[in-house]
Design a protein around this motif. Structure first.
Motif, PDB file in Angstrom:
ATOM      1  N   GLU A 126       0.815  -1.219   0.000  1.00 26.88           N
ATOM      2  CA  GLU A 126       0.000   0.000   0.000  1.00 26.88           C
ATOM      3  C   GLU A 126       0.851   1.274   0.000  1.00 26.88           C
ATOM      4  N   MET A 127       2.171   1.145  -0.016  1.00 22.50           N
ATOM      5  CA  MET A 127       3.034   2.324  -0.036  1.00 22.50           C
ATOM      6  C   MET A 127       2.781   3.129  -1.321  1.00 22.50           C
ATOM      7  N   GLU A 128       2.742   4.452  -1.171  1.00 22.53           N
ATOM      8  CA  GLU A 128       2.486   5.320  -2.323  1.00 22.53           C
ATOM      9  C   GLU A 128       3.604   5.204  -3.348  1.00 22.53           C
ATOM     10  N   GLU A 129       3.241   5.367  -4.616  1.00 21.41           N
ATOM     11  CA  GLU A 129       4.214   5.243  -5.695  1.00 21.41           C
ATOM     12  C   GLU A 129       5.380   6.225  -5.528  1.00 21.41           C
ATOM     13  N   LYS A 130       5.096   7.444  -5.073  1.00 25.40           N
ATOM     14  CA  LYS A 130       6.180   8.433  -4.927  1.00 25.40           C
ATOM     15  C   LYS A 130       7.209   7.986  -3.888  1.00 25.40           C
ATOM     16  N   SER A 157       2.266  -5.949  -9.365  1.00 28.94           N
ATOM     17  CA  SER A 157       2.487  -6.002 -10.806  1.00 28.94           C
ATOM     18  C   SER A 157       1.807  -4.860 -11.557  1.00 28.94           C
ATOM     19  N   ARG A 158       0.716  -4.333 -11.011  1.00 30.09           N
ATOM     20  CA  ARG A 158       0.032  -3.253 -11.730  1.00 30.09           C
ATOM     21  C   ARG A 158       0.810  -1.937 -11.684  1.00 30.09           C
ATOM     22  N   MET A 159       1.780  -1.836 -10.761  1.00 29.26           N
ATOM     23  CA  MET A 159       2.616  -0.638 -10.704  1.00 29.26           C
ATOM     24  C   MET A 159       3.806  -0.808 -11.649  1.00 29.26           C
ATOM     25  N   GLY A 173       2.559 -13.477 -11.141  1.00 28.87           N
ATOM     26  CA  GLY A 173       1.209 -13.228 -10.633  1.00 28.87           C
ATOM     27  C   GLY A 173       1.045 -11.748 -10.314  1.00 28.87           C
ATOM     28  N   ASN A 174       0.556 -11.447  -9.108  1.00 33.45           N
ATOM     29  CA  ASN A 174       0.346 -10.038  -8.755  1.00 33.45           C
ATOM     30  C   ASN A 174       1.603  -9.392  -8.163  1.00 33.45           C
ATOM     31  N   VAL A 175       2.712 -10.129  -8.164  1.00 33.20           N
ATOM     32  CA  VAL A 175       3.982  -9.626  -7.640  1.00 33.20           C
ATOM     33  C   VAL A 175       4.976  -9.480  -8.784  1.00 33.20           C
ATOM     34  N   SER A 176       5.689  -8.369  -8.786  1.00 30.74           N
ATOM     35  CA  SER A 176       6.771  -8.176  -9.752  1.00 30.74           C
ATOM     36  C   SER A 176       8.054  -7.813  -9.020  1.00 30.74           C
ATOM     37  N   PHE A 177       9.179  -8.189  -9.613  1.00 25.63           N
ATOM     38  CA  PHE A 177      10.488  -7.765  -9.134  1.00 25.63           C
ATOM     39  C   PHE A 177      11.071  -6.865 -10.212  1.00 25.63           C
TER      40      PHE A 177
END
Length: 190
Positions: A126-130, A157-159, A173-177
């Motif tokens: 939930e950390m903000e993108e900035k 992954s959506r970020m 999945g919903n996790v990206s590195f």
């Protein structure tokens, strides 16, 4: 509950207290990540910085694989206590240095002090993108990553993180590195 995938403690299950609010990296994603890292690095001869260490899933994976220098930074005192007690139970206390504190404050306090081959960050989803960009700046601009090293940021992954140092993103999945190289002007050995 999480499992150490490989190394000395392969298949060891580690159960955190029920009241801990954590999201350990999935076995599938962890296995894929370490497959990439073990092809590039000799685990016994590198230094690792684990930011937002949580209950130590990534920390213990590195230590189990023989990494002798793992620094874990985590704010929650219950989590740092858990990492310390688990490290002691698994005879990893000499390999793991747990630092309790806010990751951003810690990075500001220890800038230019020590460099690592691998810096891993698993910030709360939930950390903000900035704040992700602030993290990238703090790590990359303060020589935390050795010239041959890498910063790995685990995120939803959506970020999509855009940065000149970004060299690869792997989705599980919903996790990206996302993998970031050290700044080019940091080519002197530390």
């Amino acid at each position: 509950m999480f499992r150490i995938i490989s190394g000395k403690w392969k298949a060891k299950k580690i159960a955190a207290p029920k009241n801990f609010d954590v999201r350990p990296t999935t076995d599938f994603a962890k296995e894929a990540l370490f497959s990439i890292l073990e092809n590039k690095y000799d685990m016994q001869s590198i230094a690792v910085l684990d930011l937002f260490a949580g209950i130590g899933s990534i920390t213990f994976e590195f230590a189990s694989r023989g990494c002798q220098d793992v620094t874990s930074v985590e704010l929650n005192p219950k989590h740092t206590s858990f990492i310390n007690s688990t490290a002691s139970e698994l005879d990893m206390s000499l390999q793991i240095n747990v630092q309790r504190g806010d990751v951003f404050d810690w990075l500001k306090k220890f800038r230019n002090k020590k460099s690592f081959e691998i810096v891993f960050s698993d910030a709360p989803f939930e950390m903000e993108e900035k704040k992700y960009y602030e993290l990238l700046s703090l790590v990359l601009n303060n020589k935390f990553v050795k010239p041959n090293g890498i910063l790995i940021v685990e995120h939803q992954s959506r970020m999509k993180l855009e940065h000149p140092n970004l060299i690869d993103t792997r989705k599980y999945g919903n996790v990206s590195f996302s993998f970031f190289e050290a700044n080019k002007d940091d080519n002197q050995e530390i």
